[in-house]
Structure formats: C-alpha cells, structure tokens
Write a protein that holds these residues in place. Structure first.
Motif, PDB file in Angstrom:
ATOM      1  N   VAL A  34       0.861  -1.188   0.000  1.00 55.60           N
ATOM      2  CA  VAL A  34       0.000   0.000   0.000  1.00 55.60           C
ATOM      3  C   VAL A  34       0.896   1.236   0.000  1.00 55.60           C
ATOM      4  CG1 VAL A  34      -0.191   0.071   2.537  1.00 55.60           C
ATOM      5  CG2 VAL A  34      -1.965   1.137   1.123  1.00 55.60           C
ATOM      6  N   ARG A  35       0.444   2.306  -0.664  1.00 54.43           N
ATOM      7  CA  ARG A  35       1.183   3.568  -0.657  1.00 54.43           C
ATOM      8  C   ARG A  35       0.233   4.735  -0.919  1.00 54.43           C
ATOM      9  NH1 ARG A  35       4.480   2.525  -6.131  1.00 54.43           N
ATOM     10  NH2 ARG A  35       2.713   2.496  -7.562  1.00 54.43           N
ATOM     11  N   ASN A  36       0.631   5.913  -0.446  1.00 58.15           N
ATOM     12  CA  ASN A  36      -0.069   7.146  -0.800  1.00 58.15           C
ATOM     13  C   ASN A  36       0.341   7.530  -2.211  1.00 58.15           C
ATOM     14  OD1 ASN A  36      -1.392   7.494   1.630  1.00 58.15           O
ATOM     15  ND2 ASN A  36       0.157   8.863   2.474  1.00 58.15           N
ATOM     16  N   ARG A  37      -0.564   8.202  -2.906  1.00 62.20           N
ATOM     17  CA  ARG A  37      -0.271   8.749  -4.225  1.00 62.20           C
ATOM     18  C   ARG A  37      -0.261  10.268  -4.108  1.00 62.20           C
ATOM     19  NH1 ARG A  37       1.054   5.258  -8.427  1.00 62.20           N
ATOM     20  NH2 ARG A  37       0.604   7.130  -9.597  1.00 62.20           N
ATOM     21  N   MET A  38       0.506  10.914  -4.961  1.00 56.76           N
ATOM     22  CA  MET A  38       0.623  12.377  -4.926  1.00 56.76           C
ATOM     23  C   MET A  38      -0.712  13.067  -5.201  1.00 56.76           C
ATOM     24  SD  MET A  38       3.712  12.982  -4.066  1.00 56.76           S
ATOM     25  CE  MET A  38       4.067  14.668  -4.511  1.00 56.76           C
ATOM     26  N   ASP A  39      -1.666  12.376  -5.837  1.00 53.05           N
ATOM     27  CA  ASP A  39      -2.963  12.978  -6.151  1.00 53.05           C
ATOM     28  C   ASP A  39      -3.957  12.890  -4.995  1.00 53.05           C
ATOM     29  OD1 ASP A  39      -3.720  10.298  -6.149  1.00 53.05           O
ATOM     30  OD2 ASP A  39      -4.342  10.265  -8.252  1.00 53.05           O
ATOM     31  N   GLY A  40      -3.510  12.387  -3.827  1.00 52.03           N
ATOM     32  CA  GLY A  40      -4.384  12.314  -2.650  1.00 52.03           C
ATOM     33  C   GLY A  40      -5.092  10.990  -2.467  1.00 52.03           C
ATOM     34  N   THR A  41      -4.899  10.053  -3.394  1.00 49.68           N
ATOM     35  CA  THR A  41      -5.504   8.732  -3.254  1.00 49.68           C
ATOM     36  C   THR A  41      -4.540   7.795  -2.537  1.00 49.68           C
ATOM     37  OG1 THR A  41      -4.678   7.937  -5.390  1.00 49.68           O
ATOM     38  CG2 THR A  41      -6.855   9.016  -5.380  1.00 49.68           C
ATOM     39  N   VAL A  42      -5.035   6.615  -2.214  1.00 48.70           N
ATOM     40  CA  VAL A  42      -4.208   5.543  -1.693  1.00 48.70           C
ATOM     41  C   VAL A  42      -4.289   4.406  -2.701  1.00 48.70           C
ATOM     42  CG1 VAL A  42      -3.997   3.785   0.118  1.00 48.70           C
ATOM     43  CG2 VAL A  42      -4.435   6.159   0.742  1.00 48.70           C
ATOM     44  N   GLU A  43      -3.139   3.829  -3.031  1.00 48.30           N
ATOM     45  CA  GLU A  43      -3.072   2.712  -3.968  1.00 48.30           C
ATOM     46  C   GLU A  43      -2.617   1.474  -3.217  1.00 48.30           C
ATOM     47  OE1 GLU A  43      -1.191   1.872  -8.350  1.00 48.30           O
ATOM     48  OE2 GLU A  43      -0.029   3.085  -6.954  1.00 48.30           O
ATOM     49  N   ALA A  44      -3.226   0.342  -3.540  1.00 53.75           N
ATOM     50  CA  ALA A  44      -2.849  -0.913  -2.893  1.00 53.75           C
ATOM     51  C   ALA A  44      -2.950  -2.053  -3.891  1.00 53.75           C
ATOM     52  CB  ALA A  44      -3.760  -1.203  -1.697  1.00 53.75           C
ATOM     53  N   VAL A  45      -2.095  -3.036  -3.710  1.00 53.17           N
ATOM     54  CA  VAL A  45      -2.206  -4.301  -4.415  1.00 53.17           C
ATOM     55  C   VAL A  45      -2.373  -5.365  -3.345  1.00 53.17           C
ATOM     56  CG1 VAL A  45      -1.015  -6.004  -5.852  1.00 53.17           C
ATOM     57  CG2 VAL A  45      -0.857  -3.576  -6.410  1.00 53.17           C
ATOM     58  N   VAL A  46      -3.442  -6.144  -3.470  1.00 54.88           N
ATOM     59  CA  VAL A  46      -3.713  -7.210  -2.504  1.00 54.88           C
ATOM     60  C   VAL A  46      -3.762  -8.532  -3.255  1.00 54.88           C
ATOM     61  CG1 VAL A  46      -4.852  -5.795  -0.769  1.00 54.88           C
ATOM     62  CG2 VAL A  46      -6.197  -6.730  -2.627  1.00 54.88           C
ATOM     63  N   ALA A  47      -3.119  -9.550  -2.676  1.00 57.70           N
ATOM     64  CA  ALA A  47      -3.067 -10.865  -3.307  1.00 57.70           C
ATOM     65  C   ALA A  47      -3.441 -11.924  -2.287  1.00 57.70           C
ATOM     66  CB  ALA A  47      -1.672 -11.127  -3.858  1.00 57.70           C
ATOM     67  N   GLY A  48      -4.185 -12.913  -2.736  1.00 64.21           N
ATOM     68  CA  GLY A  48      -4.628 -13.993  -1.869  1.00 64.21           C
ATOM     69  C   GLY A  48      -5.816 -14.685  -2.507  1.00 64.21           C
ATOM     70  N   PHE A  82       4.522 -11.762  -3.610  1.00 63.54           N
ATOM     71  CA  PHE A  82       4.797 -10.874  -2.483  1.00 63.54           C
ATOM     72  C   PHE A  82       5.204 -11.682  -1.253  1.00 63.54           C
ATOM     73  CE2 PHE A  82       1.419  -8.822  -4.996  1.00 63.54           C
ATOM     74  CZ  PHE A  82       2.120  -7.705  -5.420  1.00 63.54           C
ATOM     75  N   ASP A  83       6.051 -11.096  -0.456  1.00 59.18           N
ATOM     76  CA  ASP A  83       6.448 -11.694   0.815  1.00 59.18           C
ATOM     77  C   ASP A  83       5.822 -10.851   1.918  1.00 59.18           C
ATOM     78  OD1 ASP A  83       7.689 -13.273   2.708  1.00 59.18           O
ATOM     79  OD2 ASP A  83       9.551 -12.130   2.647  1.00 59.18           O
ATOM     80  N   GLY A  84       4.617 -11.199   2.330  1.00 55.27           N
ATOM     81  CA  GLY A  84       3.923 -10.426   3.358  1.00 55.27           C
ATOM     82  C   GLY A  84       3.247  -9.204   2.776  1.00 55.27           C
ATOM     83  N   PHE A  85       2.980  -8.243   3.652  1.00 48.63           N
ATOM     84  CA  PHE A  85       2.325  -7.013   3.245  1.00 48.63           C
ATOM     85  C   PHE A  85       3.131  -5.843   3.769  1.00 48.63           C
ATOM     86  CE2 PHE A  85      -0.729  -3.723   2.625  1.00 48.63           C
ATOM     87  CZ  PHE A  85      -1.526  -4.183   1.579  1.00 48.63           C
ATOM     88  N   GLN A  86       3.403  -4.862   2.920  1.00 42.25           N
ATOM     89  CA  GLN A  86       4.257  -3.744   3.332  1.00 42.25           C
ATOM     90  C   GLN A  86       3.714  -2.397   2.844  1.00 42.25           C
ATOM     91  OE1 GLN A  86       8.098  -3.772   1.415  1.00 42.25           O
ATOM     92  NE2 GLN A  86       7.272  -4.829  -0.363  1.00 42.25           N
ATOM     93  N   GLN A  87       4.197  -1.348   3.485  1.00 45.94           N
ATOM     94  CA  GLN A  87       3.911   0.009   3.043  1.00 45.94           C
ATOM     95  C   GLN A  87       5.069   0.456   2.159  1.00 45.94           C
ATOM     96  OE1 GLN A  87       2.511   2.914   5.875  1.00 45.94           O
ATOM     97  NE2 GLN A  87       1.841   1.316   7.272  1.00 45.94           N
ATOM     98  N   ARG A  88       4.726   1.135   1.081  1.00 45.18           N
ATOM     99  CA  ARG A  88       5.727   1.670   0.169  1.00 45.18           C
ATOM    100  C   ARG A  88       5.717   3.191   0.216  1.00 45.18           C
ATOM    101  NH1 ARG A  88       5.445  -2.009  -5.346  1.00 45.18           N
ATOM    102  NH2 ARG A  88       6.190  -3.946  -4.362  1.00 45.18           N
ATOM    103  N   ALA A  89       6.762   3.783  -0.300  1.00 46.87           N
ATOM    104  CA  ALA A  89       6.903   5.242  -0.325  1.00 46.87           C
ATOM    105  C   ALA A  89       5.860   5.866  -1.262  1.00 46.87           C
ATOM    106  CB  ALA A  89       8.296   5.639  -0.764  1.00 46.87           C
ATOM    107  N   THR A  90       5.482   7.091  -0.953  1.00 50.71           N
ATOM    108  CA  THR A  90       4.546   7.845  -1.794  1.00 50.71           C
ATOM    109  C   THR A  90       5.103   7.966  -3.206  1.00 50.71           C
ATOM    110  OG1 THR A  90       3.770   9.098   0.108  1.00 50.71           O
ATOM    111  CG2 THR A  90       3.380  10.077  -2.054  1.00 50.71           C
ATOM    112  N   GLU A  91       4.200   7.836  -4.157  1.00 46.35           N
ATOM    113  CA  GLU A  91       4.600   7.983  -5.555  1.00 46.35           C
ATOM    114  C   GLU A  91       3.646   8.901  -6.284  1.00 46.35           C
ATOM    115  OE1 GLU A  91       4.627   4.929  -9.128  1.00 46.35           O
ATOM    116  OE2 GLU A  91       6.246   4.574  -7.690  1.00 46.35           O
TER     117      GLU A  91
END
Length: 91
Positions: A34-48, A82-91
């Motif tokens: 999951v990460r913040n986006r510069m446009d004010g949204t939050v982006e996430a990729v979920v797998a399972g 993916f290895d677990g779930f992590q937060q990523r830097a804003t893009e």
C-alpha cells in the motif's frame, strides 16, 4: 491465488489509512503493498484468495474511523510473489 490493484478515493490520507490497510490485509492472510499517491488517493495491491480479497475490498469502503472513502477503483493485477504485506513510499 488472485490479485487486485485498488485506488481508494476520498479522505484517505492523514487518517492512518495505510496502517489500517496493512493490519487488515495481514489479518485476512493477504499479501501485497500500500502507498499514498501524490494525487491524494491511496493505492494498494492485494493478493490472496478471491474470497479474502472481496472481504478486504468490502472493509476498505469504510477504512479507519477518520477516513471517508468516496469510491474504490479496482482492476486485475498480474504482479505477484509478495512476501507479506508492506507500506511503500509515496509515488
């Protein structure tokens, strides 16, 4: 195994939405990021499992108490391994 890319719109930054996403995804046994986006949204990729992803998306419409989600865009995702779930830097 399935994966979805989500773009969460609304009041979702500055309300601990990324922390909530990480905790909720892990509690459902999902992997991704999951990460913040510069446009004010939050982006996430979920797998399972498809069922766990559907459950996560249903919960994500509410998010943490201070969030106000207006809508969620979703699409199939090919990124995996993916290895677990992590937060990523804003893009």
């Amino acid at each position: 195994m399935a994966a979805r890319r989500l773009r969460i719109h609304g009041r979702v930054q500055g309300v601990c939405y990324r922390d909530w996403t990480e905790r909720t995804a892990r509690s459902l046994g999902l992997s991704g990021w999951v990460r913040n986006r510069m446009d004010g949204t939050v982006e996430a990729v979920v797998a399972g499992s498809a069922e766990d992803i559907r459950r996560f998306i249903a919960l994500a419409h509410d998010g943490p108490p201070a969030a106000r989600v207006s809508h969620i865009e979703e699409r199939e995702e090919t990124e995996s391994g993916f290895d677990g779930f992590q937060q990523r830097a804003t893009e």
